[in-house]
Design a protein around this motif. Structure first.
Motif, PDB file in Angstrom:
ATOM      1  N   PHE A   8      37.160  42.417  45.921  1.00 56.27           N
ATOM      2  CA  PHE A   8      37.198  40.972  45.667  1.00 56.27           C
ATOM      3  C   PHE A   8      35.868  40.470  45.115  1.00 56.27           C
ATOM      4  N   PHE A   9      34.756  41.062  45.567  1.00 49.85           N
ATOM      5  CA  PHE A   9      33.456  40.539  45.111  1.00 49.85           C
ATOM      6  C   PHE A   9      33.244  40.773  43.621  1.00 49.85           C
ATOM      7  N   ASP A  10      34.001  41.715  43.007  1.00 48.82           N
ATOM      8  CA  ASP A  10      33.902  41.879  41.543  1.00 48.82           C
ATOM      9  C   ASP A  10      34.321  40.589  40.835  1.00 48.82           C
ATOM     10  N   LEU A  43      42.354  39.375  59.975  1.00 52.30           N
ATOM     11  CA  LEU A  43      42.888  38.394  59.017  1.00 52.30           C
ATOM     12  C   LEU A  43      42.924  39.046  57.628  1.00 52.30           C
ATOM     13  N   GLY A  44      43.818  38.566  56.757  1.00 52.91           N
ATOM     14  CA  GLY A  44      43.933  39.189  55.424  1.00 52.91           C
ATOM     15  C   GLY A  44      44.212  40.678  55.558  1.00 52.91           C
ATOM     16  N   ALA A  45      45.066  41.024  56.521  1.00 52.47           N
ATOM     17  CA  ALA A  45      45.166  42.418  56.968  1.00 52.47           C
ATOM     18  C   ALA A  45      45.763  43.376  55.942  1.00 52.47           C
ATOM     19  N   CYS A 100      47.219  39.920  60.665  1.00 51.43           N
ATOM     20  CA  CYS A 100      47.552  38.552  60.270  1.00 51.43           C
ATOM     21  C   CYS A 100      47.516  38.490  58.745  1.00 51.43           C
ATOM     22  N   ALA A 101      48.605  37.977  58.138  1.00 52.83           N
ATOM     23  CA  ALA A 101      48.662  37.923  56.679  1.00 52.83           C
ATOM     24  C   ALA A 101      49.636  36.822  56.272  1.00 52.83           C
ATOM     25  N   SER A 102      49.755  36.611  54.938  1.00 53.16           N
ATOM     26  CA  SER A 102      50.476  35.420  54.464  1.00 53.16           C
ATOM     27  C   SER A 102      51.938  35.664  54.095  1.00 53.16           C
ATOM     28  N   ALA A 111      56.207  40.689  53.656  1.00 59.82           N
ATOM     29  CA  ALA A 111      56.067  41.992  52.978  1.00 59.82           C
ATOM     30  C   ALA A 111      54.691  42.581  53.284  1.00 59.82           C
ATOM     31  N   LYS A 112      53.653  41.725  53.262  1.00 63.23           N
ATOM     32  CA  LYS A 112      52.306  42.222  53.586  1.00 63.23           C
ATOM     33  C   LYS A 112      52.258  42.701  55.034  1.00 63.23           C
ATOM     34  N   LEU A 113      52.934  41.969  55.920  1.00 66.24           N
ATOM     35  CA  LEU A 113      52.904  42.362  57.328  1.00 66.24           C
ATOM     36  C   LEU A 113      53.651  43.680  57.550  1.00 66.24           C
ATOM     37  N   PRO A 151      37.820  38.436  56.892  1.00 66.01           N
ATOM     38  CA  PRO A 151      37.365  38.450  55.502  1.00 66.01           C
ATOM     39  C   PRO A 151      37.925  37.278  54.701  1.00 66.01           C
ATOM     40  N   VAL A 152      38.549  36.306  55.364  1.00 66.64           N
ATOM     41  CA  VAL A 152      39.292  35.251  54.664  1.00 66.64           C
ATOM     42  C   VAL A 152      38.579  33.903  54.705  1.00 66.64           C
ATOM     43  N   GLY A 153      38.075  33.498  55.859  1.00 65.63           N
ATOM     44  CA  GLY A 153      37.374  32.215  55.964  1.00 65.63           C
ATOM     45  C   GLY A 153      38.325  31.034  55.865  1.00 65.63           C
ATOM     46  N   ALA A 158      37.565  35.014  51.248  1.00 66.46           N
ATOM     47  CA  ALA A 158      38.527  35.168  50.157  1.00 66.46           C
ATOM     48  C   ALA A 158      39.316  33.884  49.920  1.00 66.46           C
ATOM     49  N   ALA A 159      39.450  33.044  50.956  1.00 62.53           N
ATOM     50  CA  ALA A 159      40.188  31.785  50.783  1.00 62.53           C
ATOM     51  C   ALA A 159      39.420  30.800  49.912  1.00 62.53           C
ATOM     52  N   GLY A 160      38.150  31.081  49.668  1.00 58.30           N
ATOM     53  CA  GLY A 160      37.368  30.258  48.745  1.00 58.30           C
ATOM     54  C   GLY A 160      36.481  29.241  49.427  1.00 58.30           C
ATOM     55  N   SER A 165      45.111  40.651  40.052  1.00 56.25           N
ATOM     56  CA  SER A 165      45.985  40.981  41.183  1.00 56.25           C
ATOM     57  C   SER A 165      45.261  40.676  42.500  1.00 56.25           C
ATOM     58  N   LEU A 166      43.913  40.659  42.458  1.00 54.13           N
ATOM     59  CA  LEU A 166      43.148  40.263  43.659  1.00 54.13           C
ATOM     60  C   LEU A 166      43.069  38.745  43.779  1.00 54.13           C
ATOM     61  N   THR A 167      42.690  38.069  42.671  1.00 50.16           N
ATOM     62  CA  THR A 167      42.531  36.609  42.780  1.00 50.16           C
ATOM     63  C   THR A 167      43.869  35.918  43.025  1.00 50.16           C
ATOM     64  N   GLU A 168      44.968  36.543  42.554  1.00 46.63           N
ATOM     65  CA  GLU A 168      46.289  35.936  42.757  1.00 46.63           C
ATOM     66  C   GLU A 168      46.936  36.423  44.058  1.00 46.63           C
ATOM     67  N   MET A 226      48.069  44.895  47.700  1.00 51.91           N
ATOM     68  CA  MET A 226      48.112  45.413  49.066  1.00 51.91           C
ATOM     69  C   MET A 226      47.349  46.727  49.057  1.00 51.91           C
ATOM     70  N   GLY A 227      46.295  46.819  49.846  1.00 50.58           N
ATOM     71  CA  GLY A 227      45.430  47.998  49.784  1.00 50.58           C
ATOM     72  C   GLY A 227      44.499  47.872  48.596  1.00 50.58           C
ATOM     73  N   LYS A 228      44.260  48.994  47.930  1.00 49.58           N
ATOM     74  CA  LYS A 228      43.178  49.054  46.947  1.00 49.58           C
ATOM     75  C   LYS A 228      43.686  49.087  45.511  1.00 49.58           C
TER      76      LYS A 228
HETATM   77  N1  LIG Z   1      30.558  41.299  54.106  1.00 49.90           N
HETATM   78  C1  LIG Z   1      30.692  42.413  53.411  1.00 49.90           C
HETATM   79  O1  LIG Z   1      29.830  43.297  53.425  1.00 49.90           O
HETATM   80  C2  LIG Z   1      31.940  42.567  52.602  1.00 49.90           C
HETATM   81  C3  LIG Z   1      32.327  43.815  52.110  1.00 49.90           C
HETATM   82  C4  LIG Z   1      33.537  43.889  51.406  1.00 49.90           C
HETATM   83  C5  LIG Z   1      34.298  42.751  51.194  1.00 49.90           C
HETATM   84  N2  LIG Z   1      33.842  41.553  51.653  1.00 49.90           N
HETATM   85  C6  LIG Z   1      34.595  40.320  51.460  1.00 49.90           C
HETATM   86  O2  LIG Z   1      35.852  40.431  52.102  1.00 49.90           O
HETATM   87  C7  LIG Z   1      36.801  39.635  51.424  1.00 49.90           C
HETATM   88  C8  LIG Z   1      38.009  40.468  51.081  1.00 49.90           C
HETATM   89  O3  LIG Z   1      37.646  41.472  50.135  1.00 49.90           O
HETATM   90  P1  LIG Z   1      38.728  42.515  49.612  1.00 49.90           P
HETATM   91  O4  LIG Z   1      38.061  43.314  48.549  1.00 49.90           O
HETATM   92  O5  LIG Z   1      39.396  43.183  50.755  1.00 49.90           O
HETATM   93  O6  LIG Z   1      39.769  41.498  48.927  1.00 49.90           O
HETATM   94  P2  LIG Z   1      41.366  41.579  48.737  1.00 49.90           P
HETATM   95  O7  LIG Z   1      41.808  42.998  48.723  1.00 49.90           O
HETATM   96  O8  LIG Z   1      41.646  40.726  47.567  1.00 49.90           O
HETATM   97  O9  LIG Z   1      41.920  40.906  50.078  1.00 49.90           O
HETATM   98  C9  LIG Z   1      41.638  39.577  50.378  1.00 49.90           C
HETATM   99  C10 LIG Z   1      42.729  39.038  51.259  1.00 49.90           C
HETATM  100  O10 LIG Z   1      42.363  37.699  51.570  1.00 49.90           O
HETATM  101  C11 LIG Z   1      43.533  36.908  51.707  1.00 49.90           C
HETATM  102  N3  LIG Z   1      43.376  35.613  51.016  1.00 49.90           N
HETATM  103  C12 LIG Z   1      43.497  34.400  51.584  1.00 49.90           C
HETATM  104  N4  LIG Z   1      43.307  33.434  50.706  1.00 49.90           N
HETATM  105  C13 LIG Z   1      43.067  34.029  49.515  1.00 49.90           C
HETATM  106  C14 LIG Z   1      42.820  33.540  48.212  1.00 49.90           C
HETATM  107  N5  LIG Z   1      42.765  32.231  47.957  1.00 49.90           N
HETATM  108  N6  LIG Z   1      42.623  34.429  47.205  1.00 49.90           N
HETATM  109  C15 LIG Z   1      42.643  35.751  47.456  1.00 49.90           C
HETATM  110  N7  LIG Z   1      42.887  36.292  48.692  1.00 49.90           N
HETATM  111  C16 LIG Z   1      43.097  35.429  49.715  1.00 49.90           C
HETATM  112  C17 LIG Z   1      44.695  37.694  51.105  1.00 49.90           C
HETATM  113  O11 LIG Z   1      45.583  37.990  52.177  1.00 49.90           O
HETATM  114  P3  LIG Z   1      46.768  36.986  52.567  1.00 49.90           P
HETATM  115  O12 LIG Z   1      47.508  36.637  51.308  1.00 49.90           O
HETATM  116  O13 LIG Z   1      47.548  37.788  53.511  1.00 49.90           O
HETATM  117  O14 LIG Z   1      46.092  35.777  53.179  1.00 49.90           O
HETATM  118  C18 LIG Z   1      44.085  39.003  50.593  1.00 49.90           C
HETATM  119  O15 LIG Z   1      44.864  40.118  50.921  1.00 49.90           O
HETATM  120  C19 LIG Z   1      36.090  39.062  50.196  1.00 49.90           C
HETATM  121  O16 LIG Z   1      35.631  37.762  50.484  1.00 49.90           O
HETATM  122  C20 LIG Z   1      34.928  39.995  50.006  1.00 49.90           C
HETATM  123  O17 LIG Z   1      33.850  39.408  49.335  1.00 49.90           O
HETATM  124  C21 LIG Z   1      32.686  41.449  52.351  1.00 49.90           C
END
Ligand SMILES: NC(=O)c1ccc[n+]([C@@H]2O[C@H](COP(=O)([O-])OP(=O)(O)OC[C@H]3O[C@@H](n4cnc5c(N)ncnc54)[C@H](OP(=O)(O)O)[C@@H]3O)[C@@H](O)[C@H]2O)c1
Length: 356
Positions: free
Chosen positions: A71-73, A176-178, A200-202, A205-207, A245-247, A270-272, A340-343, A347-349
């Motif tokens: 997501f940080f990309d 969260l964001g599991a 916990c997820a939205s 299907a994710k659950l 990881p959601v906030g 990730a919630a912004g 696919s991440l921002t939207e 699921m997974g990587k």
């Molecule tokens: N602190 C650290 O060292 C560290 C390391 C890695 C990642 N992170 C952070 O962890 C977070 C997740 O990273 P990731 O790479 O796992 O991302 P990801 O694969 O995109 O997963 C993020 C999850 O957050 C949930 N989410 C809720 N609101 C969202 C929104 N508006 N847009 C996108 N996702 C939303 C989604 O789950 P639902 O739809 O189920 O809510 C999604 O599955 C990011 O903020 C990232 O920067 C931090």
């Protein structure tokens, strides 16, 4: 996406060290790279030809096999991440590949070695010159695609759960964001460390996906109030550890269900929205809110983080971690892959392979 040439002037224009500090010769063929030339969205990225990297002192040139997206990309290309590289730069912080050549002074690696790299940005290209200290060798029993899903997500998960929260066998962990990248890693690692895991997820299907990866209990926070659900599942004792990881609005809701001496892990937003938590809750619960910053942990504790990565690689090779891949994209499909991440679809990587 625009496909355009990117001549040798690119080096003077601020390409990061992954272009290599050695000198290219005119005969070196260009390599394809994704470049971020200004702050923007995934659609603003360009696919470009850049000079073939040459390994300088202490560097290794790696043919990139698979790039793991995070997501940080999406934040770093928007200029919203804590690190702000000079333009132009290639995004993507983790990759696997095969060593091609070594710069002066490099020991312990040889051409043909399979490696995993963690560099914060600069991996979205066919070849990269990387400081040897940012690479670890991979054994032959872990394929390069799955290994590219390992370093940041599972590395963050293990650092958070074991080093920061000191999660104990039998404790209850809510993730969260599991179903996301770090989320599913935390679910699997939580089970490996002996916790009862509430995913916990939205979406349902994710659950279902998290259930297939070991989650014991499920909460759909789009249809059910998160605080009420966690209070119900945590019982009188409450939730020992929250991996967050959601906030946004989810953080306070989860914290309200935490146990006495519980640990709330602040992993990302990730919630912004970066939430503000009422401090009286930490007093009333006798709990801790713990920051997790994987990148700085790797930088400040290199020996511990390398040992952790080696352990994760062993677990993955032994089949204890899934390194589940949502989908593999080509370099030219980088915008779709990031979207696919921002939207919120992955699921997974999400993986990008420069050879496709
Ligand atoms: N602190 C650290 O060292 C560290 C390391 C890695 C990642 N992170 C952070 O962890 C977070 C997740 O990273 P990731 O790479 O796992 O991302 P990801 O694969 O995109 O997963 C993020 C999850 O957050 C949930 N989410 C809720 N609101 C969202 C929104 N508006 N847009 C996108 N996702 C939303 C989604 O789950 P639902 O739809 O189920 O809510 C999604 O599955 C990011 O903020 C990232 O920067 C931090």
């Amino acid at each position: 996406m625009v496909i355009r040439g990117f001549g040798p002037t690119g080096r003077a224009g601020g390409l990061p060290p992954v272009i290599g500090t050695g000198s290219p010769t005119p005969a070196d063929p260009p390599v394809k790279a994704i470049l971020c030339t200004r702050p923007g969205s995934p659609d603003d990225l360009v696919l470009a030809d850049i000079p073939d990297p040459v390994a300088g002192a202490g560097e290794i040139v790696v043919r990139v096999a698979a790039v793991g997206l995070n997501f940080f990309d999406t934040l770093i290309i928007a200029g919203k991440y804590q690190r702000k590289p000079p333009f132009p730069f290639s995004p993507c912080g983790e990759f696997t590949g095969v060593v091609e050549s070594l710069g002066p002074g490099v020991t312990g690696f040889a051409p043909g070695d399979r490696v995993l790299g963690y560099i914060t940005y600069g991996a979205a290209r066919e070849r990269a010159a990387v400081a040897a200290e940012n690479l670890v060798k991979l054994t032959a029993d872990l394929d390069l695609e799955r290994a590219a899903a390992l370093a940041i997500t599972y590395g963050t998960g293990l650092h958070a759960l074991r080093d920061r929260a000191q999660l104990e066998h039998g404790e209850t962990l809510a993730v969260l964001g599991a179903a996301g990248g770090v989320g599913i890693a935390a679910v699997e690692l939580g089970k490996l460390l002996g916790a009862r895991v509430i995913a916990c997820a939205s979406t349902d299907a994710k659950l279902a996906f998290t259930r297939a990866h070991g989650a014991d209990e499920l909460v759909n926070y789009a249809t059910e109030d998160l605080r009420d659900a966690l209070k119900r599942l945590g019982g009188e004792h409450g939730i020992d550890v929250i991996f967050d990881p959601v906030g946004g609005r989810y953080s306070e809701a989860a914290l309200r269900a935490i146990a006495w001496e519980g640990r709330h892990l602040v992993v990302g937003f990730a919630a912004g929205e970066i939430p503000k938590l009422p401090l009286n809750l930490t007093l009333l619960k006798g709990c801790a809110v713990l920051g997790v910053y994987f990148g700085d942990w790797v930088r400040l504790r290199p020996d511990a983080s390398r040992a952790s990565l080696a352990e994760l690689a062993q677990w993955a090779a032994a089949g204890k971690l899934s390194c589940h891949i949502d989908r593999v994209y080509s370099l030219a499909e980088m915008p779709q892959a990031l979207k696919s991440l921002t939207e919120r679809r992955a699921m997974g990587k999400v993986i990008v392979r420069p050879d496709l």
